[in-house]
Design a protein around this motif. Structure first.
Motif, PDB file in Angstrom:
ATOM      1  N   GLU A 231       4.989   7.670  -7.501  1.00 40.71           N
ATOM      2  CA  GLU A 231       3.575   8.070  -7.472  1.00 40.71           C
ATOM      3  C   GLU A 231       2.921   7.846  -8.828  1.00 40.71           C
TER       4      GLU A 231
ATOM      5  N   LEU B 109      10.331  10.117  -6.069  1.00 40.07           N
ATOM      6  CA  LEU B 109       9.007  10.248  -5.450  1.00 40.07           C
ATOM      7  C   LEU B 109       7.935  10.410  -6.518  1.00 40.07           C
TER       8      LEU B 109
ATOM      9  N   ARG C 186       0.833  -1.210   0.000  1.00 44.37           N
ATOM     10  CA  ARG C 186       0.000   0.000   0.000  1.00 44.37           C
ATOM     11  C   ARG C 186       0.861   1.250   0.000  1.00 44.37           C
ATOM     12  N   ALA C 187       2.058   1.173   0.616  1.00 47.64           N
ATOM     13  CA  ALA C 187       2.904   2.358   0.744  1.00 47.64           C
ATOM     14  C   ALA C 187       4.348   1.943   0.971  1.00 47.64           C
TER      15      ALA C 187
ATOM     16  N   LEU D  97       2.335   4.174  -6.441  1.00 52.38           N
ATOM     17  CA  LEU D  97       2.790   3.866  -5.085  1.00 52.38           C
ATOM     18  C   LEU D  97       2.903   5.135  -4.262  1.00 52.38           C
ATOM     19  N   GLU D  98       2.359   5.101  -3.066  1.00 45.20           N
ATOM     20  CA  GLU D  98       2.514   6.231  -2.153  1.00 45.20           C
ATOM     21  C   GLU D  98       3.803   6.062  -1.370  1.00 45.20           C
ATOM     22  N   ALA D  99       4.577   7.132  -1.273  1.00 39.39           N
ATOM     23  CA  ALA D  99       5.817   7.098  -0.507  1.00 39.39           C
ATOM     24  C   ALA D  99       5.754   8.155   0.584  1.00 39.39           C
ATOM     25  N   PHE D 100       6.241   7.797   1.754  1.00 40.51           N
ATOM     26  CA  PHE D 100       6.243   8.695   2.907  1.00 40.51           C
ATOM     27  C   PHE D 100       7.639   8.737   3.499  1.00 40.51           C
TER      28      PHE D 100
ATOM     29  N   LEU E 197      -4.128   5.777   6.366  1.00 39.99           N
ATOM     30  CA  LEU E 197      -4.160   5.232   4.993  1.00 39.99           C
ATOM     31  C   LEU E 197      -5.512   4.598   4.677  1.00 39.99           C
TER      32      LEU E 197
END
Length: 109
Positions: A85, A81, A69-70, A89-92, A109
């Motif tokens: 995206e 980044l 998920r991330a 894909l979400e990146a934190f 999330l």
């Protein structure tokens, strides 16, 4: 949900995305996070000044993150980044203990 993490020591989120040679994959459910997989990848940063020729590496990395998920890492550059995206894909960015950080992240999330 599955969340990938970059870590040098397996306890803390403390590695830059570009320096990672593996992702630790955690299953986060309710108030618990447990390590379920380790996926090896080709390192994105090689010391070259021009990363624009490394888009194929980002595609490969995204493939290693299928099902996640991330992604959580200590730092990530704007180019990777945006590309992650674009690939869905979400990146934190975060630092601190892996399990506690992932449990908190999963709440939003």
């Amino acid at each position: 949900m599955l969340i990938a993490v970059t870590s040098r020591d397996g306890r803390e989120i403390n590695q830059h995305f570009g320096h990672a040679e593996r992702f630790l994959i955690y299953e986060v459910d309710g108030g618990d996070a447990r390590l379920v997989d380790e996926r090896k990848i080709e390192r994105y940063c090689t010391g070259e000044s021009d990363h624009s020729q490394r888009a194929h590496i980002l595609s490969s990395i995204a493939g290693a993150l299928v099902g996640c998920r991330a992604l959580v890492c200590a730092q990530i550059g704007p180019g990777p980044l945006m590309e992650l995206e674009r690939l869905g894909l979400e990146a934190f960015t975060a630092d601190g203990p892996i399990k506690a950080t992932l449990v908190e992240l999963a709440k939003v999330l």
